[in-house]
Design a protein around this motif. Structure first.
Motif, short mmCIF file in Angstrom:
data_model
loop_
_atom_site.label_atom_id
_atom_site.label_comp_id
_atom_site.label_asym_id
_atom_site.label_seq_id
_atom_site.Cartn_x
_atom_site.Cartn_y
_atom_site.Cartn_z
N GLY A 96 -2.61 3.46 13.34
CA GLY A 96 -2.12 3.45 11.97
C GLY A 96 -3.12 3.91 10.94
O GLY A 96 -3.67 5.01 11.03
N LEU A 97 -3.40 3.04 9.97
CA LEU A 97 -4.13 3.44 8.76
C LEU A 97 -5.52 3.99 9.04
O LEU A 97 -5.91 5.00 8.46
CB LEU A 97 -4.24 2.24 7.82
N LEU A 147 -4.94 7.01 -2.22
CA LEU A 147 -4.11 5.86 -1.88
C LEU A 147 -4.48 5.30 -0.51
O LEU A 147 -4.61 4.08 -0.34
CB LEU A 147 -2.63 6.26 -1.89
N LEU A 148 -4.65 6.19 0.47
CA LEU A 148 -5.03 5.73 1.80
C LEU A 148 -6.40 5.05 1.79
O LEU A 148 -6.61 4.05 2.48
CB LEU A 148 -5.05 6.90 2.78
N THR A 149 -7.31 5.57 0.99
CA THR A 149 -8.64 4.97 0.89
C THR A 149 -8.56 3.57 0.31
O THR A 149 -9.15 2.62 0.86
CB THR A 149 -9.57 5.85 0.01
N MET A 150 -7.83 3.41 -0.79
CA MET A 150 -7.67 2.09 -1.39
C MET A 150 -7.07 1.11 -0.40
O MET A 150 -7.51 -0.04 -0.27
CB MET A 150 -6.76 2.19 -2.63
N THR A 151 -6.05 1.57 0.31
CA THR A 151 -5.37 0.69 1.26
C THR A 151 -6.30 0.28 2.38
O THR A 151 -6.40 -0.90 2.73
CB THR A 151 -4.14 1.41 1.85
N LEU A 152 -6.99 1.24 2.96
CA LEU A 152 -7.85 0.94 4.11
C LEU A 152 -9.01 0.04 3.70
O LEU A 152 -9.40 -0.85 4.47
CB LEU A 152 -8.37 2.23 4.74
N ALA A 181 -19.08 -0.55 4.89
CA ALA A 181 -19.53 -1.56 3.92
C ALA A 181 -18.42 -2.56 3.60
O ALA A 181 -18.67 -3.78 3.53
CB ALA A 181 -20.01 -0.88 2.64
N ALA A 182 -17.20 -2.07 3.42
CA ALA A 182 -16.07 -2.96 3.11
C ALA A 182 -15.80 -3.91 4.28
O ALA A 182 -15.54 -5.10 4.08
CB ALA A 182 -14.83 -2.14 2.79
#
Length: 434
Positions: free
Chosen positions: A356-357, A63-68, A252-253
């Motif tokens: 934060g994230l 979840l944290l990966t998707m969010t970040l 990359a993102a």
């Protein structure tokens, strides 16, 4: 335990119903959801089986990966790099304040956290350096605060993730070499692959996706809402292509978002249709999705924080306090020497640097390094620092922004102070959930 999903759903619904009222109070959204996570976690009411949330042990990390990934993309996309450098405040925050924060953070870590090696201290400093505007909506949305100051904090938050990520990768890989986990001869190859592949994939995805989207819109092939959803796909594509190839998916993102943001500054015209400003409209959905995922991420953070609290030491608490105060405020003050900002503005910029994230996700990456001697200390410090930031920056955001606005309005020089000088128009991120 069987009502875990219902509790999470109810938390989202109840917060949504009073979100406007809470945005003008000392109770931030991140504070609400982190508290819910703490209360339902194993250290308080023990309602939630963390590993059972989705049947996978790494659900929180997922979840944290998707969010970040979405947040990194949209934050980088939101900044027009040709303009933000024209204002001295964010340029100095990033070019002077950020490196000073990392250097000072590593030095203080070596003194306070004596069990950390040199490169481990650098890892901790790098993962604690990025700021997160999502932890205090009023700080960057209160219209009474001079636009130049609000914009500077938001630009800093959007860009410092992209600066911190390569540093984190370099420091972490070097720490592995220093502790014998990674052969020294492989260090350069590892760094070149992680950063180089990420840069190449990010540029490719950002450029190719924007060209494809531009063509689709110009030929009236895409529905408006799907053009927005496509931005989420771009962020995910950059991450999922870079990671299996050995590159950093997060870098990359961010790079893909940066390239997309530059290209989408142009306007797309299609016969019989009005002008569409891609840079201002296409990532609306991704920002909304990012808001929801951010709140859920802080709920999961609350679950992680609970087990950490009983094991805190006085050195962990001390470093967290220093990280949010001296290690943030002093570099900001030094970075703005010669900018002629008032004392109140300097303190406002210095205090509101919430963590934060990015810090959470990078801390989880460190947690996965079993052979890193100081991994537990780094993770504990990072989690507690974010928790303290959620509390302190959350409860001071609304009050602090209004107190600062009062200070500026009462300034004897009035509109002549530098805070009111016109700054370049920059599209800043709206990922500032209360």
């Amino acid at each position: 335990m069987e009502y875990t999903q219902a509790i999470i759903a109810a938390s989202i619904l109840l917060y949504a119903l009073v979100s406007k009222r809470l945005s003008r109070s000392a109770i931030s959204g991140t504070l609400v959801f982190a508290t819910v996570g703490l209360l339902i976690g194993p250290e308080v009411f023990d309602i939630v089986d963390v590993n059972g949330l989705a049947g996978e042990e790494d659900f929180i990390a997922l979840l944290l990966t998707m969010t970040l990934v979405i947040v990194l993309f949209t934050d980088a996309c939101a900044i027009n790099s040709a303009k933000w450098r024209d204002d001295v405040i964010p340029a100095r925050l990033l070019g002077v304040g950020f490196p000073l924060t990392v250097v000072a953070g590593a030095g203080v870590a070596l003194v306070v956290l004596t069990d950390l090696a040199v490169w481990e201290a650098a890892v901790l400093a790098a993962l604690l350096a990025p700021t997160d505007a999502a932890l205090g909506k009023a700080v960057v949305s209160n219209q009474r605060v001079p636009a130049r100051i609000r914009q500077a904090l938001n630009i800093e938050s959007g860009l410092n993730d992209g600066v911190a990520l390569p540093l984190f990768v370099v420091f972490l890989e070097t720490a592995k070499v220093a502790e014998g986990e990674l052969p020294a001869g492989e260090l350069v190859i590892e760094l070149l692959s992680q950063v180089g592949i990420a840069l190449a994939i990010g540029v490719l995805v950002g450029f190719a996706s924007m060209r494809a989207l531009r063509w689709a819109i110009a030929n009236d092939l895409v529905e408006g809402q799907w053009a927005q959803i496509a931005v989420v796909g771009m962020a995910a594509l950059a991450y999922t292509l870079a990671t299996p190839l050995g590159g950093s998916g997060f870098i990359a993102a961010w790079v893909a978002g940066f390239v997309f943001g530059r290209l989408s500054g142009d306007q797309i015209r299609s016969e019989g249709r009005s002008v569409v400003s891609v840079g201002r409209e296409l990532h609306t959905f991704s920002e909304t999705a990012g808001d929801l995922l951010t709140m859920l991420s802080f709920l999961m953070f609350g679950l992680l924080l609970g087990p950490t609290l009983p094991h805190l030491t006085w050195t962990t608490v001390l470093y967290a306090v220093l990280s949010l105060t001296v290690l943030r405020i002093v570099p900001v003050l030094l970075s703005q020497v010669g900018s002629h900002l008032s004392r109140g503005s300097l303190l406002y910029l210095g205090w509101f640097g919430p963590r934060g994230l990015a810090t959470l996700l990078l801390a989880l990456e460190v947690a996965g390094e079993d052979d890193l001697t100081g991994a537990d200390t780094i993770v504990d410090v990072a989690l507690f620092t974010v928790g303290l930031s959620v509390l302190l920056h959350g409860i001071t955001a609304w009050w602090g922004s209004n107190a600062y606005a009062d200070y500026v309005e009462r300034h004897p020089d009035g509109e002549a102070i530098p805070e009111h000088h016109e700054s370049p128009e920059v599209r800043v991120s709206r990922r500032i959930s209360g």
